[in-house]
Write an enzyme that holds these catalytic residues in place. Structure first.
Site: not given
Length: 409
Positions: A163, A303, A314, A331, A336, A396
């Protein structure tokens, strides 16, 4: 402004909110949603039920010459559309080809081509498989396509970091300019991987939102009732230049890419480090390179994918760096976009500092912001000068990228 500063002279995008930057930006500020229902016709056959996702508003193939479109995977088509808009927006630079580079990230590459041609192989045999299969499925296909299209010979790069791929490509582009290896870099990210296998894989990890009865409200970053993310697709590209090169040709400077920070959690393949150390390090590195104090950041483009664990982690990391920061989470509107997410949100950050406005975060009206998240989450567009914006992208594998964008002088 120093000659070695990295500036943004062009932006292009195709997203779930629009086929270009102006329509995407207008829709985002208006609180629109790009999330749609029943996006996979064969979902039931695979036991998936109704699938919601942020699909591009326009088929990118329709925006390209038919012969060219047929030879490209959907992710490559999206990248080509975004790059063309960005190049035009930058005024059609004419750099020395040996000083022009490309960095286009992707998380998965041409998975739709791979799946389609595997079906052809199984049904009809090897002789029916397209001879264009490999160029269409390879992850570096979008970057290579753009390099060929614009004659970029200084290097062609393909960060594949889940991502954070698109944001990492932009950080790499800035590094190439600062090191003196390039004057201009076409940088960004692309992804078009909405398919039964990706949906099933994420569903098995319980990462996807279950709020599918109302697609527009499915993606709920920072909400008290968030339960997962929503798949998206699209692309965004920035034209980066050294300030010296841009000023010499009289280019319009839209913003300055003042800092980039990259770190790794070295913790877990899918979960962020519990103490937020990797994310904190990326943000602090970006601030240090930009020579800015945390208090000088107008807002953080988070994010924030809408997962219970990810958003909480986060939020703690942002709070550790900024205190109770002002944040927005696009998002909620676009889903995403994986490898394209960081590039699309970098473009949004550019538009934020350029226009002096913070885009709203959707889908917080019902349950509200999670009380455990001590941040000022913007739910309605907020006007006011944005001298600097920090944009986060976390992938990830524990790969963290933070970008700092400042207003053009």
């Amino acid at each position: 402004m120093q000659p070695t500063d990295v500036v943004v002279t062009g932006i292009g995008a195709i997203t779930p909110l629009g086929a270009d930057v102006p329509t995407t930006w207008t829709a985002l500020l208006g609180g629109a949603s790009g999330i749609r229902g029943d996006v996979l016709a064969d979902a039931e056959a695979h036991g998936l039920g109704g699938v919601v996702a942020g699909t591009m508003t326009v088929d990118p193939a329709a925006l390209l010459p038919p012969v060219e479109a047929k030879r490209l995977d959907r992710s490559q088509q999206a990248a080509a559309v975004a790059a063309a808009e960005a190049w035009s927006d930058a005024g059609g630079p004419d750099p020395d080809p040996e000083r022009l580079a490309v960095a286009i990230g992707t998380g998965i590459g041409g998975v739709r081509t791979l799946l389609r041609e595997d079906d052809v192989l199984e049904a009809s045999g090897a002789r029916r498989v397209s001879p264009r299969t490999v160029p269409m499925l390879m992850a570096n296909g979008p970057a290579a396509l753009i390099s060929i299209s614009y004659g970029a010979r200084a290097g062609v790069y393909t960060p594949v970091s889940a991502c954070s791929s698109g944001a990492e490509a932009i950080a790499l582009g800035a590094r190439l300019i600062r090191s003196g290896e390039a004057d201009v870099v076409i940088a960004g990210g692309t992804e078009a991987a909405i398919a039964p296998i990706t949906v099933a894989g994420f569903a098995q990890t319980r990462a996807l939102s279950g709020h599918t009865s109302d697609p527009a409200s499915a993606s709920r970053p920072f909400a008290a009732d968030r339960d997962g993310f929503v798949l998206g697709e699209g692309a965004a590209v920035l034209v980066l230049e050294s300030a010296e090169h841009a000023l010499a040709r009289g280019a319009r400077i839209r913003a300055v890419l003042a800092g980039a920070g990259i770190s790794a959690d070295a913790h877990h393949m899918t979960a962020p480090a519990p103490d937020g150390s990797g994310q904190i390090a990326a943000m602090r590195k970006a601030l240090a390179q930009a020579r800015l104090d945390p208090s000088e950041i107008g807002h953080v483009n988070a994010h924030a994918t809408g997962t219970p664990v990810g958003d909480a982690a986060e939020a703690l990391a942002i709070h550790a760096v900024f205190g109770r920061a002002t944040v927005t989470a696009p998002k909620a509107a676009i889903g995403h976009l994986f490898g394209a997410a960081g590039a699309v949100e970098a473009a949004i950050a550019v538009l934020s500092v350029e226009n002096g406005v913070i885009p709203p975060t959707r889908n917080l009206a019902q349950a509200g912001v999670d009380p455990a998240i001590d941040l000022d989450v913007v739910t309605e567009r907020r006007e006011g000068a944005q001298r600097a914006v920090l944009s986060n992208s976390f992938g990830f594998g524990g790969q963290n990228v933070s970008l700092v964008v400042t207003a053009a002088p």
